[in-house]
Design a protein around this motif. Structure first.
Motif, PDB file in Angstrom:
ATOM      1  N   ASP A  85      -1.000 -10.495  -2.103  1.00 20.68           N
ATOM      2  CA  ASP A  85       0.378 -10.962  -2.283  1.00 20.68           C
ATOM      3  C   ASP A  85       1.159 -10.660  -1.006  1.00 20.68           C
ATOM      4  OD1 ASP A  85       2.916 -11.648  -2.995  1.00 20.68           O
ATOM      5  OD2 ASP A  85       3.041 -10.333  -4.745  1.00 20.68           O
ATOM      6  N   LYS A  90       4.649  -8.897  -0.888  1.00 20.98           N
ATOM      7  CA  LYS A  90       4.786  -7.440  -0.939  1.00 20.98           C
ATOM      8  C   LYS A  90       4.804  -6.892   0.485  1.00 20.98           C
ATOM      9  CE  LYS A  90       2.374  -6.671  -5.370  1.00 20.98           C
ATOM     10  NZ  LYS A  90       3.405  -5.897  -6.075  1.00 20.98           N
ATOM     11  N   THR A 102       4.209  -4.231   3.300  1.00 18.19           N
ATOM     12  CA  THR A 102       3.192  -3.185   3.458  1.00 18.19           C
ATOM     13  C   THR A 102       3.855  -1.861   3.854  1.00 18.19           C
ATOM     14  OG1 THR A 102       2.826  -3.690   5.791  1.00 18.19           O
ATOM     15  CG2 THR A 102       1.498  -4.908   4.181  1.00 18.19           C
ATOM     16  N   LEU A 143      -6.206  -0.988  -1.814  1.00 20.90           N
ATOM     17  CA  LEU A 143      -5.518  -0.169  -2.816  1.00 20.90           C
ATOM     18  C   LEU A 143      -4.598   0.841  -2.132  1.00 20.90           C
ATOM     19  CD1 LEU A 143      -8.321   0.461  -5.471  1.00 20.90           C
ATOM     20  CD2 LEU A 143      -6.270  -0.954  -5.709  1.00 20.90           C
ATOM     21  N   ARG A 198      -1.484  -0.935  -1.311  1.00 21.56           N
ATOM     22  CA  ARG A 198      -0.640  -1.088  -2.505  1.00 21.56           C
ATOM     23  C   ARG A 198       0.020   0.234  -2.923  1.00 21.56           C
ATOM     24  NH1 ARG A 198      -1.815  -5.790  -5.649  1.00 21.56           N
ATOM     25  NH2 ARG A 198      -1.660  -7.471  -4.123  1.00 21.56           N
ATOM     26  N   TYR A 199      -0.642   1.364  -2.607  1.00 23.82           N
ATOM     27  CA  TYR A 199      -0.139   2.669  -3.042  1.00 23.82           C
ATOM     28  C   TYR A 199       0.498   3.444  -1.892  1.00 23.82           C
ATOM     29  CZ  TYR A 199      -3.245   1.690  -7.033  1.00 23.82           C
ATOM     30  OH  TYR A 199      -3.885   1.116  -8.118  1.00 23.82           O
ATOM     31  N   GLU A 233      -0.821  -8.298   3.828  1.00 23.00           N
ATOM     32  CA  GLU A 233      -2.018  -8.142   3.002  1.00 23.00           C
ATOM     33  C   GLU A 233      -3.127  -9.119   3.357  1.00 23.00           C
ATOM     34  OE1 GLU A 233      -1.351  -7.944  -1.168  1.00 23.00           O
ATOM     35  OE2 GLU A 233      -0.266  -6.029  -1.044  1.00 23.00           O
ATOM     36  N   TYR A 279      -9.343  -0.780 -11.606  1.00 25.07           N
ATOM     37  CA  TYR A 279      -8.218  -1.580 -11.114  1.00 25.07           C
ATOM     38  C   TYR A 279      -8.380  -3.050 -11.495  1.00 25.07           C
ATOM     39  CZ  TYR A 279      -5.283  -4.134  -7.807  1.00 25.07           C
ATOM     40  OH  TYR A 279      -4.382  -5.004  -7.248  1.00 25.07           O
ATOM     41  N   ARG A 314      -6.077  -5.558 -13.795  1.00 24.91           N
ATOM     42  CA  ARG A 314      -5.565  -6.860 -13.344  1.00 24.91           C
ATOM     43  C   ARG A 314      -6.052  -8.012 -14.207  1.00 24.91           C
ATOM     44  NH1 ARG A 314      -3.809  -9.694  -9.514  1.00 24.91           N
ATOM     45  NH2 ARG A 314      -5.718 -10.914  -9.248  1.00 24.91           N
TER      46      ARG A 314
END
Length: 473
Positions: A32, A35, A37, A105, A108-109, A260, A405, A409
């Motif tokens: 995505d 989003k 980073t 991941l 994302r975190y 991403e 994960y 999803r």
């Protein structure tokens, strides 16, 4: 078909795996670009620094490609051409998946390290275990990647082994505490050039000088001392097929990724590139030496480092040989420095301790290097054996976290849970069978490994509704 073609078909299979299967993995993850980073939202000028994707790829490749894709395949070549099969299939279906998810991941975190990645998906118990386990592994890696290159450099120069150990430790310390774009971001592209010279040069020289590819290779266990192919080959050839160490390195680059879409070439792509390096050294081991017995004799006389020295000097002459050896030295050095850096970041995440100030970084780095210096005096072979098992165990846990994960999803989890199940069987069988473990007979160890793998998959499937009930935000 000329035996040389088996090598090029293996390389083509790796490239094809990247072109096709990595896109499947990327789609399952769910990229995505809306989003932002961590490099954009948490920039601090030290660890969170936006870098060009091409530079991140080179850094990631050199971070993950330590001695594993050189020494491991040399030792794995003793088992015969099954080593090539494991490198290709492992890189595409296990290592590439593992590296992509461990990197993305983390993106994302908020650039978190592997304990948090695992904890978010498998629960707090795994998170606490991984906090200890990953730091221990990083220290083992850092120490292994001091003594290995130091021995190679001592053989090339008049300087003693201890002198080179001190020099490498000093460099590691600077790379650990300085901002990532001041040393690592600047010198890694140069190191990458040396790496390419090594890989392409040795392969080309073997062809030009008329060496027969795989002269004694047969699809049986060819190990001269009768060591069993299962499960030892899958532990011996780690970094060239799948390696938990990569999961400790990926978050460092996750903090530098601009968007991403870069994840597939950076994380999956660097694993495939490392697979090519592993193929080259497995091929050299099976081709430069006419028989597994001859290769084993060279290893017995001076370890994999002697093989690197003999192959490089013979195929490329004194100047080219030194460049090739330096290419091999670059691999562990550019993983050892980031191993200590990753250990610092992991501990800082655990303590929730900002690393923006010099003093804060030194407070963590100094004790780490004291422990590393002590461990460097331990027998290299003992550390390497424990590293191999710990490395693959970490990879297995990260694959299970990736599978969880995917369930969250609502996507097909089998791309991660199948290799996780296989690696569970490998790791449990090995620690049951190995002398450093329980020293149980191989047939019993294998059944224990199969039971552990089936049990792990069964528990995962039972827990799947709980994972699905906590969807990805």
């Amino acid at each position: 078909m000329p035996s040389m073609m088996y090598f090029f078909l293996s390389v083509a299979a790796l490239i094809g795996g990247y072109m096709v299967y990595s896109r499947v993995v990327e789609r399952m993850f769910g990229v995505d670009n809306c989003k932002a980073t961590p490099a954009c939202t948490m920039a601090d000028g030290v660890d969170y620094v936006k870098l060009p994707p091409s530079k991140i790829f080179l850094i990631q490749l050199l971070n993950i490609a330590g001695l594993g894709p050189v020494f491991g395949p040399i030792l794995g070549a003793l088992y015969g051409p099954w080593a090539l099969v494991w490198i290709v299939l492992g890189s595409i279906f296990a290592g590439g998946v593992h590296d992509y998810f461990s990197g993305m991941l983390s993106v994302r975190y908020e650039g978190k390290s592997v304990p948090d990645i695992v904890g978010y998906n498998l629960g707090n118990g795994f998170k606490q275990f991984m906090r200890f386990f990953s730091v221990v592994l990083l220290l083992l890696v850092g120490v292994v990647f001091v003594t290995g290159p130091a021995k190679l450099l001592a053989n090339l120069t008049d300087m003693t082994l201890m002198t080179w150990v001190i020099i490498i430790f000093a460099y590691y310390f600077l790379a650990t505490v300085l901002p990532i774009d001041q040393i690592i971001g600047r010198i890694y592209p140069l190191f990458a050039v040396i790496l390419v010279i090594m890989a392409v040069g040795l392969t080309g020289a073997m062809i030009v000088k008329g060496y027969e590819f795989y002269p004694s290779a047969h699809f049986v266990n060819q190990h001269p001392t009768g060591l069993p192919l299962w499960p030892l080959m899958f532990i011996t050839i780690a970094c060239g097929a799948i390696s938990g160490f990569h999961a400790t390195q990926s978050p460092m680059m996750a903090r530098c990724v601009p968007d991403e879409n870069c994840g597939r070439p950076i994380f999956y792509g660097s694993m495939i590139a490392e697979g090519v390096i592993a193929l080259i050294w497995a091929t050299l081991g099976m081709s430069f030496y006419p028989t597994p017995e001859a290769l084993n004799a060279a290893i017995a006389a001076g370890g994999p480092g002697k093989v690197v020295n003999d192959v490089s000097m013979t195929l490329m002459g004194p100047v080219g040989g030194i460049l090739a050896i330096l290419g091999v030295v670059v691999l562990p050095v550019t993983s050892g420095d980031t191993a200590f850096r990753s250990a610092r970041l992991t501990i800082a995440d655990v303590l929730n301790f900002s690393q923006k100030g010099n003093g804060a970084r030194l407070m963590i780095a100094l004790p780490l290097f004291v422990i590393g210096a002590v461990l460097s005096q331990v027998n290299f072979d003992i550390i390497w054996r424990y590293f191999g098992w710990a490395n693959q165990t970490l990879a297995t846990i990260v694959l299970w976290a990736s599978a969880a994960y995917l369930v969250r999803r609502g996507m097909l989890h089998w791309i991660a849970s199948v290799p996780a199940t296989f690696m569970t069987c490998v790791c449990v069988t090995y620690i049951c069978y190995a002398k450093i473990g329980l020293n149980i007979p191989l047939d019993i160890s294998t059944w224990i490994g199969i039971a552990a793998a089936v049990g792990s998959l069964g528990l995962f499937l039972v827990k799947r509704p709980a994972f699905a009930a906590n969807p990805v935000a």
